[in-house]
Design an enzyme around this catalytic site. Sequence first.
Site, PDB file in Angstrom:
ATOM      1  N   CYS A 259      98.559  50.706  28.892  1.00  0.00           N
ATOM      2  CA  CYS A 259      97.664  50.220  29.989  1.00  0.00           C
ATOM      3  C   CYS A 259      98.675  50.148  31.362  1.00  0.00           C
ATOM      4  CB  CYS A 259      96.922  48.956  29.844  1.00  0.00           C
ATOM      5  SG  CYS A 259      95.704  48.952  28.374  1.00  0.00           S
ATOM      6  N   ASP A 260      99.915  49.334  31.086  1.00  0.00           N
ATOM      7  CA  ASP A 260     100.608  48.843  32.355  1.00  0.00           C
ATOM      8  C   ASP A 260     101.841  49.438  32.525  1.00  0.00           C
ATOM      9  OD1 ASP A 260      98.154  47.210  32.457  1.00  0.00           O
ATOM     10  OD2 ASP A 260      98.997  45.620  31.388  1.00  0.00           O
TER      11      ASP A 260
ATOM     12  N   CYS B 281      99.647  45.113  26.742  1.00  0.00           N
ATOM     13  CA  CYS B 281      99.015  46.815  26.719  1.00  0.00           C
ATOM     14  C   CYS B 281     100.217  47.518  27.083  1.00  0.00           C
ATOM     15  CB  CYS B 281      97.744  46.845  26.823  1.00  0.00           C
ATOM     16  SG  CYS B 281      97.072  48.662  26.717  1.00  0.00           S
TER      17      CYS B 281
END
Lengths: 326, 213
Positions: free
Chosen positions: A156-157, A153
């Site tokens: 997200c990361d 993701c």
Amino acid sequence: MEFNLSAGLFVAEQNFLPVESQTLYDVLIIGGGPAGMTAAVYTLRKGLSTALVTGNVGGQMTETAGIENYLGYRYINGNELVDKFREQVMQFGIAFESSQKVQRLEPGPVHQVTLEDGRVLRAKTVIIASGKQSKRLNIPGEKELAGHGVAYCAICDAPFYADKTVIVVGGGNSGLGAAIDLAKIATHVTLVQRRDRLTGDQILIDKLAAYDNVRILLEHEPREIRGDGHVERVLIADKKTGEEQELPADGIFVEVGLLPNSQFARGVVEMNEYNEIWVDCFCRTRVPGIFAAGDVTTVPYKQIIIACGEGAKAALTAADYIQNQK
Amino acid sequence: MPLFDEKITKQLKEILSQMQKDVKLVFFTQEIECQTCRDAHQFTNELAGLSDKLSLETLNLVIDKDQAAKYAVDKVPAIVVLKDDGTDSGIRFFGIPGGYEINSFLSALLAVSGRVEPLPPAVQARISKIDKPVHIQVFVTPTCPYCPGAVVTAHRLALENSHVRADMVESNSFVPLSIKYQVSGVPKTVINETNDLVGAQPITALLDEIEKL
Ligand SMILES: Cc1cc2nc3c(=O)[nH]c(=O)nc-3n(C[C@H](O)[C@H](O)[C@H](O)COP(=O)(O)OP(=O)(O)OC[C@H]3O[C@@H](n4cnc5c(N)ncnc54)[C@H](O)[C@@H]3O)c2cc1C
């Protein structure tokens, strides 16, 4: 500051009834993405008793920041559209359960569906709308280092890779998107693509080309992810020559497309080589009374508006099937 | 400029109207406010104004160090959620619950107010068996759609058992801490410094890990 509010999560679910093993449902829908939710609206409006079991509400729409091609909305946030779908389903009395997955499907005069927790549900017809999820690379080191440098993701990361060296696998839209996000903050990005060209939209290809810290390796593929507790190196192979090289990397973002959630129907309905469930243009599988819709099927082009249309079609076909049984 | 626009304000009010009992927020900031502290200050102020059932006390990490110690607050900005009788729910937010985390924040307020679905008896039984201090830290980024799931699960454990304290930690605001726990993917749940879980896991997976301690 942005707020990705899922207002629908907090609406009292007065119309959601528990799913029951003793009830014989007219229709059991597997999956609560756009295809499953649309199917539910159609079967409920036909007055059919309906149960819906799903891993989450909204499916891939919950992972989508902005949607610009669902008619009626020039732009809408993924979660907002999920809320609107959910509200429309909720006006009817539907047997509903989320955070629950179907493990097995047994066809018969009455179809039986086994849930992860062992409960068995029964229905006259089943609509499979279980969609897709991100594909894994299935190479050594991937599982062990997931969450420790192996990421799926990018939104997200990505922040964890400021001033780091990363590899992005996949040259489609999601791979290009990840590479662009990472190029903004990472020291260096290597995009690895199996095919001989990038397959994403030209707009994204051009955007990525504007960064001078990006290298693109076409016709290459990762073979192994190495590192002690965290990703340190990735073994990349040249597909033409077979030559392998080890690239140092702090992270590897996997964006290699999607896999149909069709395991529970294996051996029951026919599938193509990608494990997509084969359907005709009435959303019929080859098993009477079992229908399928949306991303999990062989229908070309995976889009929300298409999944919705297919869900509607599957529901109408199921309604006709029940009518003809009488 | 207000943080919440008209549309979000209306939605937030509607959601908060479902609160059953009162909830008190204790917000910790510091003398010379960092940018995140300032934003968090505005966030708590605006939010507390949206419901009569919400009250807010703003404290200072240094000046009110006794209170900070009492609530185990060691960094700012921090929000501690208290029940209507003033007891600690065990739920904390470090950093601003913006982006997707607004959902875990609202879930916490509703849950502490008493509006919460019952857990399956088997899970409930396992939670009541926890009899030693458990500290859960869930690392998130505001852009992560899966993270609120992990936060809500950890917070639920805290709410159900007073031995459990559960923190949401916004990784971008606490970089050294994220580095300390080698966070490179979210959600990441760290339990008592020693055990960790990657990804949004079901409550039973968290219990498995706690039972190993
Ligand atoms: C990042 C991203 C961006 C996208 N952007 C767009 C866009 O801008 N416009 C657009 O039109 N499309 C977009 N798409 C594609 C679109 O989201 C999909 O085509 C659509 O969601 C497919 O709907 P579906 O209902 O068939 O399946 P999904 O959305 O995949 O839903 C499947 C549902 O089934 C559930 N499920 C899975 N397995 C089981 C099981 N065993 N038992 C029970 N339930 C199960 C899942 O939890 C999920 O709720 C995007 C997709 C992604 C990933």
